[in-house]
Design a protein around this motif. Structure first.
Motif, mmCIF file in Angstrom:
data_model
loop_
_atom_site.group_PDB
_atom_site.id
_atom_site.type_symbol
_atom_site.label_atom_id
_atom_site.label_comp_id
_atom_site.label_asym_id
_atom_site.label_seq_id
_atom_site.Cartn_x
_atom_site.Cartn_y
_atom_site.Cartn_z
ATOM 1 N N LEU A 8 0.854 -1.179 0.000
ATOM 2 C CA LEU A 8 0.000 0.000 0.000
ATOM 3 C C LEU A 8 0.893 1.233 0.000
ATOM 4 O O LEU A 8 1.713 1.414 0.908
ATOM 5 N N VAL A 9 0.775 2.074 -1.035
ATOM 6 C CA VAL A 9 1.564 3.301 -1.126
ATOM 7 C C VAL A 9 0.621 4.464 -0.826
ATOM 8 O O VAL A 9 -0.250 4.794 -1.630
ATOM 9 N N VAL B 204 8.273 2.701 6.267
ATOM 10 C CA VAL B 204 7.666 1.481 5.749
ATOM 11 C C VAL B 204 7.137 0.711 6.950
ATOM 12 O O VAL B 204 7.848 0.493 7.924
ATOM 13 N N GLU B 205 5.869 0.337 6.888
ATOM 14 C CA GLU B 205 5.198 -0.292 8.021
ATOM 15 C C GLU B 205 4.732 -1.690 7.651
ATOM 16 O O GLU B 205 4.206 -1.914 6.566
ATOM 17 N N GLY C 47 3.099 -4.655 12.294
ATOM 18 C CA GLY C 47 2.906 -3.868 13.507
ATOM 19 C C GLY C 47 4.056 -2.945 13.849
ATOM 20 O O GLY C 47 4.042 -2.302 14.893
ATOM 21 N N GLN C 48 5.082 -2.858 12.994
ATOM 22 C CA GLN C 48 6.217 -1.980 13.226
ATOM 23 C C GLN C 48 6.416 -1.040 12.050
ATOM 24 O O GLN C 48 6.170 -1.402 10.904
ATOM 25 N N ALA C 49 6.879 0.170 12.356
ATOM 26 C CA ALA C 49 7.241 1.135 11.320
ATOM 27 C C ALA C 49 8.742 1.369 11.387
ATOM 28 O O ALA C 49 9.306 1.513 12.472
ATOM 29 N N THR D 180 3.092 -1.196 4.106
ATOM 30 C CA THR D 180 2.614 0.153 3.798
ATOM 31 C C THR D 180 3.783 1.118 3.761
ATOM 32 O O THR D 180 4.615 1.125 4.672
ATOM 33 N N ILE D 181 3.851 1.906 2.705
ATOM 34 C CA ILE D 181 4.824 2.991 2.639
ATOM 35 C C ILE D 181 4.052 4.282 2.800
ATOM 36 O O ILE D 181 3.111 4.550 2.058
#
Length: 240
Positions: free
Chosen positions: A97-98, A179-180, A183-185, A145-146
């Motif tokens: 997901l961007v 970048v996630e 559960g971590q970014a 996710t970015i």
């Protein structure tokens, strides 16, 4: 999805294999097109170095200019980001997901990197006021996710992988982007500058697979090249 397709006569034939990022980046670089300018992006609103806002007026002036990237520059960053995504579990992820808040050129690099390693890249469309997304993409445990950093956010750096030391000194152009997943970014600038993460090679894949989801509409891998060409041709100013 099966690697074979039924013909009208009932016989099975192999699905067409395509590799759009190789055709757009790797092949032209090998054929002496490395120095072609294929992407430009506006000057950053807030110049940063290592994720921190620049305070020195001279450095602000030096960084507050439109950016231009050769084909070799784009290939370098796309392949490196692909390697980062693979290390973070991209090979088993359901999609990338961007977020619409990711600035250029990082947004373009992210789309190309996701396609390069075979992820379904989903591009939610921002609302007119920029406050939220018109579409509501499903984010599960297998989604990477970015997105832009959030105010006051601390990104995780502890990991069994070599993520702590950024060896490369060149700008990554992922400053202020996270970048996630799981559960971590994590700070994408730091990862992209770590020379120990191996860039991802391109690979031919089934052209009938989904490659992009733009405003809820699927684009197959066999048809994605024109979208990627348009993204580069518009110089990153408008995005997808």
């Amino acid at each position: 999805m099966s690697d074979v397709q039924e013909t009208s006569a009932g016989a099975e034939t192999p699905a067409a294999q395509v590799d759009p990022t190789f055709d757009l980046l790797d092949r032209p670089v090998a054929l002496e097109g490395a120095d072609d300018i294929i992407l430009s992006a506006p000057a950053p609103d807030t110049p940063t170095v290592d994720g921190r806002r620049v305070e020195d007026p001279r450095l602000i002036e030096a960084l507050s200019v439109p950016q231009e990237f050769t084909r070799a520059d784009v290939l370098d960053r796309v392949a490196k980001l692909g390697g980062v995504l693979r290390v973070l579990g991209g090979d088993g992820a359901s999609k990338l997901l961007v977020s619409s808040d990711v600035p250029e050129p990082a947004r373009t690099f992210a789309v190309l990197a996701g396609v390069r390693i075979g992820l379904v890249v989903e591009l939610p469309v921002a609302a007119a006021d920029g406050a939220s997304s018109v579409t509501r993409p499903v984010v599960d445990a297998e989604t990477l996710t970015i997105r832009a950093h959030r105010d006051g956010e601390e990104t995780a750096e502890e990991s069994p992988h070599a993520f702590k030391t950024a060896v490369r000194t060149v700008r990554s152009h992922f400053e202020g982007v996270a970048v996630e997943g799981g559960g971590q970014a994590r700070d994408l600038d730091r990862l992209a500058r770590d020379s120990r993460i191996v860039p991802a090679p391109s690979r031919r894949r089934d052209g009938s697979r989904r490659a992009l989801v733009i405003d809820g509409e699927d684009v197959l891998l066999a048809d994605v090249a024109q979208h990627l060409q348009g993204l580069l041709r518009t110089n990153g100013a408008d995005g997808l």
